[in-house]
Scaffold this active site. Structure first.
Site, PDB file in Angstrom:
ATOM      1  N   HIS A   1     -10.803  -2.509   6.816  1.00  0.00           N
ATOM      2  CA  HIS A   1     -11.776  -3.293   6.141  1.00  0.00           C
ATOM      3  C   HIS A   1     -12.819  -4.417   6.458  1.00  0.00           C
ATOM      4  O   HIS A   1     -13.063  -5.160   6.338  1.00  0.00           O
ATOM      5  CB  HIS A   1     -10.930  -3.466   5.203  1.00  0.00           C
ATOM      6  CG  HIS A   1     -10.079  -2.616   3.921  1.00  0.00           C
ATOM      7  ND1 HIS A   1     -10.858  -1.424   3.310  1.00  0.00           N
ATOM      8  CD2 HIS A   1      -9.242  -2.009   4.099  1.00  0.00           C
ATOM      9  CE1 HIS A   1     -10.302  -1.162   2.627  1.00  0.00           C
ATOM     10  NE2 HIS A   1      -9.211  -0.737   3.359  1.00  0.00           N
TER      11      HIS A   1
ATOM     12  N   HIS B   1      -3.071  -9.581  -1.680  1.00  0.00           N
ATOM     13  CA  HIS B   1      -3.375  -8.444  -1.146  1.00  0.00           C
ATOM     14  C   HIS B   1      -4.351  -8.394   0.092  1.00  0.00           C
ATOM     15  O   HIS B   1      -4.175  -7.405   0.812  1.00  0.00           O
ATOM     16  CB  HIS B   1      -4.415  -7.390  -2.427  1.00  0.00           C
ATOM     17  CG  HIS B   1      -4.269  -5.891  -1.986  1.00  0.00           C
ATOM     18  ND1 HIS B   1      -3.124  -4.960  -1.723  1.00  0.00           N
ATOM     19  CD2 HIS B   1      -5.615  -4.666  -2.277  1.00  0.00           C
ATOM     20  CE1 HIS B   1      -3.509  -3.879  -1.553  1.00  0.00           C
ATOM     21  NE2 HIS B   1      -5.128  -4.508  -1.087  1.00  0.00           N
TER      22      HIS B   1
ATOM     23  N   TYR C   1      -1.131   4.641  -5.976  1.00  0.00           N
ATOM     24  CA  TYR C   1      -2.205   5.277  -5.593  1.00  0.00           C
ATOM     25  C   TYR C   1      -2.392   6.233  -6.321  1.00  0.00           C
ATOM     26  O   TYR C   1      -1.823   6.663  -7.737  1.00  0.00           O
ATOM     27  CB  TYR C   1      -2.544   6.133  -5.056  1.00  0.00           C
ATOM     28  CG  TYR C   1      -2.381   4.200  -3.145  1.00  0.00           C
ATOM     29  CD1 TYR C   1      -3.534   4.599  -3.051  1.00  0.00           C
ATOM     30  CD2 TYR C   1      -1.796   4.466  -3.013  1.00  0.00           C
ATOM     31  CE1 TYR C   1      -3.351   2.789  -2.377  1.00  0.00           C
ATOM     32  CE2 TYR C   1      -1.545   3.527  -1.945  1.00  0.00           C
ATOM     33  CZ  TYR C   1      -3.088   3.285  -1.459  1.00  0.00           C
ATOM     34  OH  TYR C   1      -2.645   1.820  -0.510  1.00  0.00           O
TER      35      TYR C   1
ATOM     36  N   ASP D   1       0.960  -1.292  -0.259  1.00  0.00           N
ATOM     37  CA  ASP D   1      -0.057  -0.259  -0.111  1.00  0.00           C
ATOM     38  C   ASP D   1       0.693   1.479   0.093  1.00  0.00           C
ATOM     39  O   ASP D   1       0.619   2.234   0.869  1.00  0.00           O
ATOM     40  CB  ASP D   1      -0.999   0.160   1.294  1.00  0.00           C
ATOM     41  CG  ASP D   1      -2.285  -1.217   1.348  1.00  0.00           C
ATOM     42  OD1 ASP D   1      -1.011  -2.616   2.136  1.00  0.00           O
ATOM     43  OD2 ASP D   1      -3.061  -1.551   0.647  1.00  0.00           O
TER      44      ASP D   1
ATOM     45  N   HIS E   1      -3.616  -4.227   1.984  1.00  0.00           N
ATOM     46  CA  HIS E   1      -4.707  -3.558   2.264  1.00  0.00           C
ATOM     47  C   HIS E   1      -5.103  -2.841   3.623  1.00  0.00           C
ATOM     48  O   HIS E   1      -5.378  -1.572   3.300  1.00  0.00           O
ATOM     49  CB  HIS E   1      -6.057  -5.299   2.379  1.00  0.00           C
ATOM     50  CG  HIS E   1      -7.275  -4.323   1.768  1.00  0.00           C
ATOM     51  ND1 HIS E   1      -7.217  -3.274   0.230  1.00  0.00           N
ATOM     52  CD2 HIS E   1      -8.689  -4.633   1.987  1.00  0.00           C
ATOM     53  CE1 HIS E   1      -9.131  -3.268   0.442  1.00  0.00           C
ATOM     54  NE2 HIS E   1      -9.513  -4.429   1.336  1.00  0.00           N
ATOM     55  N   ASP E   2      -5.265  -3.291   4.396  1.00  0.00           N
ATOM     56  CA  ASP E   2      -5.564  -2.408   6.232  1.00  0.00           C
ATOM     57  C   ASP E   2      -4.070  -1.717   5.701  1.00  0.00           C
ATOM     58  O   ASP E   2      -3.069  -2.367   5.965  1.00  0.00           O
ATOM     59  CB  ASP E   2      -6.145  -3.421   7.091  1.00  0.00           C
ATOM     60  CG  ASP E   2      -7.031  -3.580   7.194  1.00  0.00           C
ATOM     61  OD1 ASP E   2      -8.183  -2.856   6.407  1.00  0.00           O
ATOM     62  OD2 ASP E   2      -7.123  -4.697   8.142  1.00  0.00           O
ATOM     63  N   HIS E   3      -4.252  -0.421   6.508  1.00  0.00           N
ATOM     64  CA  HIS E   3      -2.963   0.192   6.400  1.00  0.00           C
ATOM     65  C   HIS E   3      -2.276   0.163   7.554  1.00  0.00           C
ATOM     66  O   HIS E   3      -2.591   1.439   8.628  1.00  0.00           O
ATOM     67  CB  HIS E   3      -2.999   1.379   5.714  1.00  0.00           C
ATOM     68  CG  HIS E   3      -3.674   1.741   4.155  1.00  0.00           C
ATOM     69  ND1 HIS E   3      -4.248   3.040   4.058  1.00  0.00           N
ATOM     70  CD2 HIS E   3      -3.716   0.378   3.655  1.00  0.00           C
ATOM     71  CE1 HIS E   3      -4.158   2.742   2.381  1.00  0.00           C
ATOM     72  NE2 HIS E   3      -4.438   1.058   2.318  1.00  0.00           N
TER      73      HIS E   3
ATOM     74  N   ASP F   1      -1.355  -2.972  -3.697  1.00  0.00           N
ATOM     75  CA  ASP F   1      -1.623  -1.325  -3.689  1.00  0.00           C
ATOM     76  C   ASP F   1      -0.658  -0.642  -4.206  1.00  0.00           C
ATOM     77  O   ASP F   1       0.002   0.113  -3.293  1.00  0.00           O
ATOM     78  CB  ASP F   1      -2.031  -0.498  -2.592  1.00  0.00           C
ATOM     79  CG  ASP F   1      -3.795  -1.202  -2.729  1.00  0.00           C
ATOM     80  OD1 ASP F   1      -4.331  -1.455  -3.413  1.00  0.00           O
ATOM     81  OD2 ASP F   1      -4.394  -0.772  -1.525  1.00  0.00           O
TER      82      ASP F   1
END
Ligand SMILES: *[C@@H]1O[C@H](CO)[C@@H](O)[C@H](O)[C@H]1NC(C)=O
Length: 327
Positions: A221, A212, A83, A47, A247-249, A80
């Protein structure tokens, strides 16, 4: 004469059997082991692609320092990559601005193995998979799903995006590049079938699955139910050691002794969402809402994984061992 024909026919069937029997749609690669003790050190980041912003550059700098200390073999990106909407095409300058010009430390001049995230699917997916990017920066290697063998480890990289129902049922929010994915059901069932077969056949000491989306996560999420239903049973059946995702930052470690450990390394740039969902504290070994990355050090008997923040401080570390398993 008859005997000869019979021989030729059976030889032909035997060949067909072997050719189709060894056919797997999952591309296989080998990363050579260079250290004399056979160990492997890697970094995992997810990400990230924001042209250096949201502390991406600071994370990159620390990755360089840790990468040098550990003399890393390669880097894994859990998706990710760019962006907000992936890459527009092969010539999109975001590739240099978010990748080549950011991860500049000498220790990071290693192969990168990347999967795609949902934001990558909002752009031109074929561009990220293209050899044109690899010509621009030799480190870049991105595929939807593939298998990477390196010494005693086998990594199974999985494209988790098509599993997520809402990307198909709520398309008004965003557009996704589903070229070469549809029909979705067939894509998913082929992938699960190939993956199940490949993990089952694997003779590697360590089996890691990389995707991901999260399977177990307290991040905003939440768990990806489709993966809990369809991918988790495969991880359990074949005793996969680690499932690694973004996915989760955040940086996160969820696990129970003796079972698959769930590691999230999604802190490559924007973080600090301030949302943590409830999770059994006995399982949740680390939840860090901010930026950072992860390292893995793998030997025949042990895997050590360490989480670092934006300043290089160690937030958490843990290990798996083949004899006694965890801790
Ligand atoms: C960058 O990292 C520092 C230290 O964790 C943090 O205080 C700051 O808010 C971060 N900046 C952004 C934009 O997230």
């Amino acid at each position: 004469m008859k005997m000869g024909v019979w021989f030729n026919v059976s030889l032909m069937f035997l060949c067909i059997f072997f050719i189709t029997g060894s056919l797997s749609k999952l591309e296989r690669l080998k990363h050579p082991v260079t250290k004399s003790d056979g160990s492997l050190s890697i970094l995992v980041v997810g990400d990230w692609g924001r042209k250096g912003q949201f502390n991406q550059s600071r994370v990159a700098h620390q990755m360089g320092i840790v990468g040098e200390q550990l003399d890393i073999d390669f880097v894994v990106s859990v998706g990710d990559n760019f962006y907000d909407d992936g890459l527009k095409g092969e010539t999109d300058p975001s590739f240099e601005a978010s990748f080549s010009h950011i991860y500049t430390h000498p220790s990071l001049q290693k192969q990168w193995y990347a999967v795609l995230g949902n934001h990558d699917y909002r752009g031109n997916v074929e561009a990220q998979l293209s050899h044109v990017l690899t010509q621009k920066d030799w480190r870049w290697f991105c595929r939807r799903s593939f298998i990477l063998s390196s010494g005693m480890v086998e990594f199974f990289f999985v494209d988790t995006n098509p599993f997520v129902e809402k990307y198909f049922t709520e398309p008004k929010d965003h557009t996704y590049d589903w070229r070469n994915v549809l029909p979705r059901d067939r894509y998913i069932s082929n992938l699960l079938h190939d993956l199940d077969r490949a993990i089952k056949k694997s003779r590697a000491t360590w089996k890691f699955v990389v995707g991901h989306h999260g399977i177990k996560t307290a991040g905003e999420h939440g768990v990806t139910q489709e993966l809990v239903d369809q991918l988790l049973p495969i991880l359990k059946e074949h005793k996969v050691d680690l499932y690694i995702n973004g996915h989760d930052h955040c940086l996160q470690h969820i696990g129970t002794k003796g079972e698959t450990q769930f590691l999230t390394s999604g802190g490559g740039s924007k973080a600090w969402r301030g949302t943590v969902l409830p999770w059994d504290p006995k399982e949740l070994k680390l939840y860090y809402d901010g930026q950072g990355f992860m390292s893995l050090h793998i030997t025949r008997s042990k895997v050590n994984f360490i989480y670092y923040d934006v300043s290089g401080n160690v937030l958490h570390q843990s290990s798996l061992s083949k004899r006694s398993h965890l801790f």
